[in-house]
Design a protein around this motif. Structure first.
Motif, PDB file in Angstrom:
ATOM      1  N   THR A  33       0.833  -1.207   0.000  1.00  0.00           N
ATOM      2  CA  THR A  33       0.000   0.000   0.000  1.00  0.00           C
ATOM      3  C   THR A  33       0.864   1.253   0.000  1.00  0.00           C
ATOM      4  OG1 THR A  33      -1.765  -1.144   1.212  1.00  0.00           O
ATOM      5  CG2 THR A  33      -1.794   1.262   1.246  1.00  0.00           C
ATOM      6  N   ALA A  34       1.917   1.248   0.820  1.00  0.00           N
ATOM      7  CA  ALA A  34       2.822   2.398   0.873  1.00  0.00           C
ATOM      8  C   ALA A  34       3.461   2.649  -0.493  1.00  0.00           C
ATOM      9  CB  ALA A  34       3.902   2.166   1.928  1.00  0.00           C
ATOM     10  N   GLY A  35       3.871   1.571  -1.149  1.00  0.00           N
ATOM     11  CA  GLY A  35       4.475   1.724  -2.468  1.00  0.00           C
ATOM     12  C   GLY A  35       3.495   2.276  -3.489  1.00  0.00           C
ATOM     13  N   LEU A  36       2.275   1.761  -3.493  1.00  0.00           N
ATOM     14  CA  LEU A  36       1.266   2.207  -4.458  1.00  0.00           C
ATOM     15  C   LEU A  36       0.873   3.668  -4.228  1.00  0.00           C
ATOM     16  CD1 LEU A  36      -1.046  -0.948  -4.534  1.00  0.00           C
ATOM     17  CD2 LEU A  36       0.549  -0.211  -6.313  1.00  0.00           C
ATOM     18  N   VAL A  37       0.672   4.050  -2.958  1.00  0.00           N
ATOM     19  CA  VAL A  37       0.284   5.425  -2.645  1.00  0.00           C
ATOM     20  C   VAL A  37       1.387   6.413  -3.024  1.00  0.00           C
ATOM     21  CG1 VAL A  37      -0.295   7.021  -0.756  1.00  0.00           C
ATOM     22  CG2 VAL A  37      -1.302   4.735  -0.817  1.00  0.00           C
ATOM     23  N   SER A  38       2.647   5.968  -2.916  1.00  0.00           N
ATOM     24  CA  SER A  38       3.772   6.850  -3.254  1.00  0.00           C
ATOM     25  C   SER A  38       4.058   6.905  -4.754  1.00  0.00           C
ATOM     26  CB  SER A  38       5.032   6.407  -2.508  1.00  0.00           C
ATOM     27  OG  SER A  38       5.412   5.097  -2.894  1.00  0.00           O
ATOM     28  N   GLY A  39       3.272   6.141  -5.559  1.00  0.00           N
ATOM     29  CA  GLY A  39       3.407   6.235  -7.010  1.00  0.00           C
ATOM     30  C   GLY A  39       4.080   5.053  -7.681  1.00  0.00           C
ATOM     31  N   ASN A  47       9.633  -5.396  -5.266  1.00  0.00           N
ATOM     32  CA  ASN A  47      11.095  -5.427  -5.388  1.00  0.00           C
ATOM     33  C   ASN A  47      11.763  -4.551  -4.332  1.00  0.00           C
ATOM     34  OD1 ASN A  47      10.988  -7.150  -7.596  1.00  0.00           O
ATOM     35  ND2 ASN A  47      10.978  -5.484  -9.095  1.00  0.00           N
ATOM     36  N   LEU A  48      11.183  -3.366  -4.075  1.00  0.00           N
ATOM     37  CA  LEU A  48      11.748  -2.474  -3.068  1.00  0.00           C
ATOM     38  C   LEU A  48      11.623  -3.083  -1.675  1.00  0.00           C
ATOM     39  CD1 LEU A  48      13.072   0.295  -2.801  1.00  0.00           C
ATOM     40  CD2 LEU A  48      10.804   1.299  -2.492  1.00  0.00           C
ATOM     41  N   MET A  49      10.494  -3.725  -1.404  1.00  0.00           N
ATOM     42  CA  MET A  49      10.295  -4.371  -0.105  1.00  0.00           C
ATOM     43  C   MET A  49      11.287  -5.515   0.091  1.00  0.00           C
ATOM     44  SD  MET A  49       6.870  -6.232   1.433  1.00  0.00           S
ATOM     45  CE  MET A  49       6.984  -7.590   0.262  1.00  0.00           C
ATOM     46  N   VAL A  50      11.410  -6.368  -0.914  1.00  0.00           N
ATOM     47  CA  VAL A  50      12.320  -7.521  -0.817  1.00  0.00           C
ATOM     48  C   VAL A  50      13.768  -7.069  -0.675  1.00  0.00           C
ATOM     49  CG1 VAL A  50      13.215  -9.542  -2.034  1.00  0.00           C
ATOM     50  CG2 VAL A  50      10.757  -9.067  -2.050  1.00  0.00           C
ATOM     51  N   SER A  51      14.145  -6.014  -1.392  1.00  0.00           N
ATOM     52  CA  SER A  51      15.528  -5.536  -1.317  1.00  0.00           C
ATOM     53  C   SER A  51      15.871  -4.995   0.065  1.00  0.00           C
ATOM     54  CB  SER A  51      15.767  -4.453  -2.370  1.00  0.00           C
ATOM     55  OG  SER A  51      15.012  -3.282  -2.077  1.00  0.00           O
ATOM     56  N   GLY A  52      14.843  -4.561   0.813  1.00  0.00           N
ATOM     57  CA  GLY A  52      15.092  -4.029   2.142  1.00  0.00           C
ATOM     58  C   GLY A  52      15.021  -5.053   3.258  1.00  0.00           C
ATOM     59  N   HIS A 307      11.954  -0.040   4.615  1.00  0.00           N
ATOM     60  CA  HIS A 307      12.763   0.350   3.452  1.00  0.00           C
ATOM     61  C   HIS A 307      11.907   1.057   2.407  1.00  0.00           C
ATOM     62  CE1 HIS A 307      16.237   0.190   0.830  1.00  0.00           C
ATOM     63  NE2 HIS A 307      15.518  -0.383  -0.132  1.00  0.00           N
ATOM     64  N   VAL A 308      10.697   0.558   2.189  1.00  0.00           N
ATOM     65  CA  VAL A 308       9.776   1.196   1.243  1.00  0.00           C
ATOM     66  C   VAL A 308       9.456   2.615   1.696  1.00  0.00           C
ATOM     67  CG1 VAL A 308       7.446   1.148   0.267  1.00  0.00           C
ATOM     68  CG2 VAL A 308       8.753  -0.973   0.457  1.00  0.00           C
ATOM     69  N   LEU A 309       9.151   2.775   2.983  1.00  0.00           N
ATOM     70  CA  LEU A 309       8.805   4.099   3.513  1.00  0.00           C
ATOM     71  C   LEU A 309       9.959   5.088   3.367  1.00  0.00           C
ATOM     72  CD1 LEU A 309       6.885   3.172   6.804  1.00  0.00           C
ATOM     73  CD2 LEU A 309       5.915   3.777   4.590  1.00  0.00           C
ATOM     74  N   LYS A 310      11.171   4.616   3.644  1.00  0.00           N
ATOM     75  CA  LYS A 310      12.330   5.513   3.598  1.00  0.00           C
ATOM     76  C   LYS A 310      12.722   5.865   2.165  1.00  0.00           C
ATOM     77  CE  LYS A 310      14.268   3.667   7.914  1.00  0.00           C
ATOM     78  NZ  LYS A 310      15.355   2.842   8.516  1.00  0.00           N
ATOM     79  N   GLU A 311      12.794   4.849   1.297  1.00  0.00           N
ATOM     80  CA  GLU A 311      13.285   5.063  -0.069  1.00  0.00           C
ATOM     81  C   GLU A 311      12.327   5.907  -0.906  1.00  0.00           C
ATOM     82  OE1 GLU A 311      16.310   4.217  -1.435  1.00  0.00           O
ATOM     83  OE2 GLU A 311      16.720   3.872   0.693  1.00  0.00           O
ATOM     84  N   THR A 312      11.047   5.852  -0.619  1.00  0.00           N
ATOM     85  CA  THR A 312      10.087   6.659  -1.379  1.00  0.00           C
ATOM     86  C   THR A 312      10.041   8.102  -0.887  1.00  0.00           C
ATOM     87  OG1 THR A 312       8.298   5.913   0.091  1.00  0.00           O
ATOM     88  CG2 THR A 312       8.622   4.695  -1.968  1.00  0.00           C
TER      89      THR A 312
END
Length: 439
Positions: A33-39, A47-52, A307-312
């Protein structure tokens, strides 16, 4: 601001958790959800979640090994001696028992810094005693979380030395000088809020008799089932070797600052001394993973979510928008700074990891509002600590659940997260406000 990915995803995670959706699914959906809301799209979010997830790989592996170590200690029978002694001492003394557990948990943060490693060793064998005493397990959960959290909030030793050191270093790096002594002084008032929360939980909220609802039959992983009429166990050489293994694991952990090496040293000693035969290795691994595997995977997913929250850039965006709205009123500023800290830490699940994120923007704002270094330290430390108790992804809640749910009769969200959220985050918020306005 209400469309910020941090706020939206934390609301999603909390809502799903309260609906009894497994915390692993809740955090995963919150991260997406965080990734989708951030675009981002689904693929990029995953991928961003797994990398973190690798950010907590060491912690996750150490928890698995600690689970195996706890199982092996259970095989030795030494917990039978401990629990039989506690059956005698605490029979009919529920409040004394809970306060004793809180005290033992406090020692795990400072005097003997093993963090949650003691819980799967001590708590599962005591579940039968809790039921005989009709002790509300929510009281035990709040006692354990208090011991895992309050010492590092208030006392600059062990894990507290690390926590206070991060606050000091981040404030200095943002051009506000403060000493470790001043940080400890600033965090004393918020810490007293946690003490108040513990007493409310034990003496008021969960004082009445309560027996956990039966669940489907489950074995105690690595725990001795101790009955009150069981013949007294006697000390033998196996118990001596077990104590040596525990001491060695502690020494190695302190010297190397590695939970992995500490747990491995204890496991190796118990195998070499034949306390646990090599042929039981498969069972040790299976039950160890059964005990602590859930926590390990939650920590991995939580790391990916953070990681998703920080990187976005959504965390920085949330802090910047909040601080630009509130002006320079100390009261309003303190309120919103603590509120933002609560939201961020609920998602990330780490007080220690939240401090650097908050300090970069909070220090200049506090300086502009005329707040003293002590008040600034109290705000930053409290804002970072808020949400750790009550977060489904925090080891301060996952640890207590791992022990109290050994028989499948303790719910992570409703029996651990909700009670600890109410009894610690609310007092922390209030006492943090008092500290910011007084200091």
């Amino acid at each position: 601001m209400l469309t910020n990915a941090v706020i939206v995803s934390v609301i999603v995670m909390v809502a799903l958790s309260l609906m009894r959706v497994n915390v692993l699914f809740a955090i995963t959906i919150a991260a997406l959800t965080a990734g989708l809301v951030s675009g981002l799209n689904f693929s990029d979010s995953v991928n961003l979640m797994v990398s973190g997830m690798g950010g907590q790989a060491n912690t996750a592996f150490s928890y698995i090994l600690l689970g195996m170590f706890a199982v092996m200690i259970g095989f030795s029978g030494i917990t039978t001696l401990l629990v039989q002694k506690m059956l005698t001492i605490f029979k009919g003394k529920k409040i004394v028992l809970v306060l004793t557990i809180a005290g033992i948990a406090c020692l795990s943060q400072n005097v003997i810094p093993v963090h949650i490693a003691f819980i799967p060793i001590l708590i599962p064998p005591l579940l039968g005693l809790f039921d005989r005493l009709k002790l509300d397990r929510r009281a035990v959960a709040t006692a354990l979380t208090f011991g895992l959290k309050a010492p590092y909030v208030m006392i600059p030793a062990g894990f507290g030395l690390i926590f206070h050191g991060i606050i000091r270093d981040e404030m200095i790096s943002n051009k506000m000088d403060i000493s470790m002594t001043q940080v400890a002084e600033a965090m004393l008032i918020p810490g007293l809020g946690m003490v108040a929360g513990l007493f409310i939980a034990i003496f008021i909220s969960y004082r009445k008799d309560r027996v956990s609802k039966p669940a489907e039959q489950m074995d105690f992983h690595g725990a001795d089932k101790v009955e009150e009429n069981q013949l007294p166990a006697s000390w033998n050489i196996t118990h001596t070797f077990t104590v040596i293994a525990i001491i060695m694991a502690l020494v190695v952990q302190i010297v190397t600052k590695s939970l992995v090496l500490g747990a491995l040293s204890g496991i190796i000693i118990l195998f070499l001394t034949r306390v646990v035969p090599f042929r039981r290795g498969d069972r040790v691994v299976q039950e160890g993973i059964g005990m602590m595997g859930m926590i390990a995977f939650v920590m991995l997913i939580a790391s990916g979510y953070a990681h998703v929250l920080k990187e976005t850039g959504e965390v920085d965006d949330l802090v910047e928008k909040t601080t630009s709205m509130v002006g320079t009123s100390p009261f309003v500023l303190s309120f919103f700074m603590l509120l933002v800290g609560l939201i961020i830490t609920m998602g990330i699940g780490s007080s220690f990891g939240t401090i650097p994120i908050l300090a970069a923007l909070y220090v200049p704002l506090c300086a502009a509002a005329g707040l003293s270094p002590l008040a600034t330290a109290a705000l930053i430390g409290t804002a970072g600590a808020l949400g750790d108790a009550g977060s489904p992804a925090s080891d301060s809640t996952l640890g207590p659940t791992s022990g109290l749910n050994a028989d499948g009769r303790h719910h992570h969200i409703w029996d651990t997260c909700v009670p600890t959220f109410l009894h610690y985050n609310i007092p922390l918020f209030i006492f943090g406000m008092i500290a910011a306005l007084m200091l």
